[in-house]
Enzyme design. Sequence first.
Site, PDB file in Angstrom:
ATOM      1  N   LYS A  46      -1.317 -50.759  14.748  1.00 21.05           N
ATOM      2  CA  LYS A  46      -0.474 -51.496  15.847  1.00 21.05           C
ATOM      3  C   LYS A  46      -0.136 -53.080  15.303  1.00 21.05           C
ATOM      4  O   LYS A  46      -0.989 -53.855  15.105  1.00 21.05           O
ATOM      5  CB  LYS A  46      -0.993 -51.449  17.212  1.00 21.05           C
ATOM      6  CG  LYS A  46      -0.343 -52.193  18.303  1.00 21.05           C
ATOM      7  CD  LYS A  46      -1.006 -52.605  19.589  1.00 21.05           C
ATOM      8  CE  LYS A  46      -0.172 -53.008  20.505  1.00 21.05           C
ATOM      9  NZ  LYS A  46       0.528 -54.278  20.159  1.00 21.05           N
ATOM     10  N   TRP A  47       0.904 -53.054  14.805  1.00 16.05           N
ATOM     11  CA  TRP A  47       1.447 -54.291  13.989  1.00 16.05           C
ATOM     12  C   TRP A  47       1.885 -55.418  14.951  1.00 16.05           C
ATOM     13  O   TRP A  47       2.099 -55.300  16.218  1.00 16.05           O
ATOM     14  CB  TRP A  47       2.841 -54.124  13.231  1.00 16.05           C
ATOM     15  CG  TRP A  47       2.680 -52.990  12.233  1.00 16.05           C
ATOM     16  CD1 TRP A  47       2.974 -51.790  12.459  1.00 16.05           C
ATOM     17  CD2 TRP A  47       1.955 -53.137  11.077  1.00 16.05           C
ATOM     18  NE1 TRP A  47       2.464 -51.136  11.290  1.00 16.05           N
ATOM     19  CE2 TRP A  47       1.770 -51.949  10.473  1.00 16.05           C
ATOM     20  CE3 TRP A  47       1.384 -54.176  10.351  1.00 16.05           C
ATOM     21  CZ2 TRP A  47       1.248 -51.655   9.144  1.00 16.05           C
ATOM     22  CZ3 TRP A  47       0.848 -53.848   9.106  1.00 16.05           C
ATOM     23  CH2 TRP A  47       0.748 -52.627   8.420  1.00 16.05           C
TER      24      TRP A  47
END
Length: 347
Positions: A46-47
């Site tokens: 999850k950036w």
Amino acid sequence: MVAVAESNAPDHSNAAAYGLSIATEPMEAKLAKALPSGEGWQYEPKWDGFRCIAFKNGTSVDLRAKSGKPLGRYFPEMVALLAGLPATDFVIDGELVIEVTGKLSFDALQMRLHPAESRIRKLSRETPSRLIVFDMLMDTDGTPLLDRDLAYRRERLEVFCDGIKADPDHFIISPTTRNLRVAETWLSGSGGDTDGVVCKRIDEPYRSGERAMTKVKRLRTADCVVGGFRYEKDSKLVGSLLLGLYNDDGQLDHVGFTSAIADIEKPELTARLEALRDAPGFTGKAPRGPSRWTTDRSSDWEPLRPELVVEVKFDQITGRRFRHGTKLLRWRPDKRPSQCDFSQIGL
């Protein structure tokens, strides 16, 4: 503080212009405490960036935030990069990020949301953005892929990325795994460039606008609407923000507060909040007076138009409220207030 006032109504009029017959809102995720296990799961980092759907038709490029608002003005270097790709028609889903001194910087992203074009152009040269793509919604031949399963969409995305040979400093495909142990390693190592793991079913279509994915974070966080505020005791500066989430009836319920506001930010923040004062603030459950834990605060509170979104860290939830005060992590000008509902935290 960075905040962009926006309507609760999404603007996805671009979808029809780029060959999609439905409004294409991003598929979202709900928060879970642990990674799901078993067959059929795909895990991705999850950036820590701005969610972005990129549309291209010929040489015309449109970038849209999670809120549906246009992003192209703020990231001209990404518009230019996509316009120059050999593929002339596509719709891809990804995350805009900016790297500063070897680390992704959310602050650098927020600095782009500036009214002055000269400032944006300067920043685009000094701190260029990168698009990390993880889904494909329309193929290069104009075929919509929303109804196809993730396994097929991922295959088409990989073919697309191999074919365009874009500069990896500015355009990359997100890694994935179907190995739970690898995903657990990603989760334990998150907290810098990533803030958790997103889990998707490989046999599912792209559920536009739904919380059909699962996200797991090392920290429990929520995006909340600022529905009101209280002044500090014996002061005309803001002391705490009153937080809200939308319930199933579309009403904004008060769920807690945050008072983790730096003193240096309070004068500017107070002025911004006072400009947004408007009743009722909360249309569902409203704040009450001070409790035995908040006797140093006034029972009076100021209602606000529901335009500002903040991400807060919390520990526990009881009775659909944060049990204790929360920690303000950052402002979220990229999110639409109406996207801040109980489903994001699994309620």
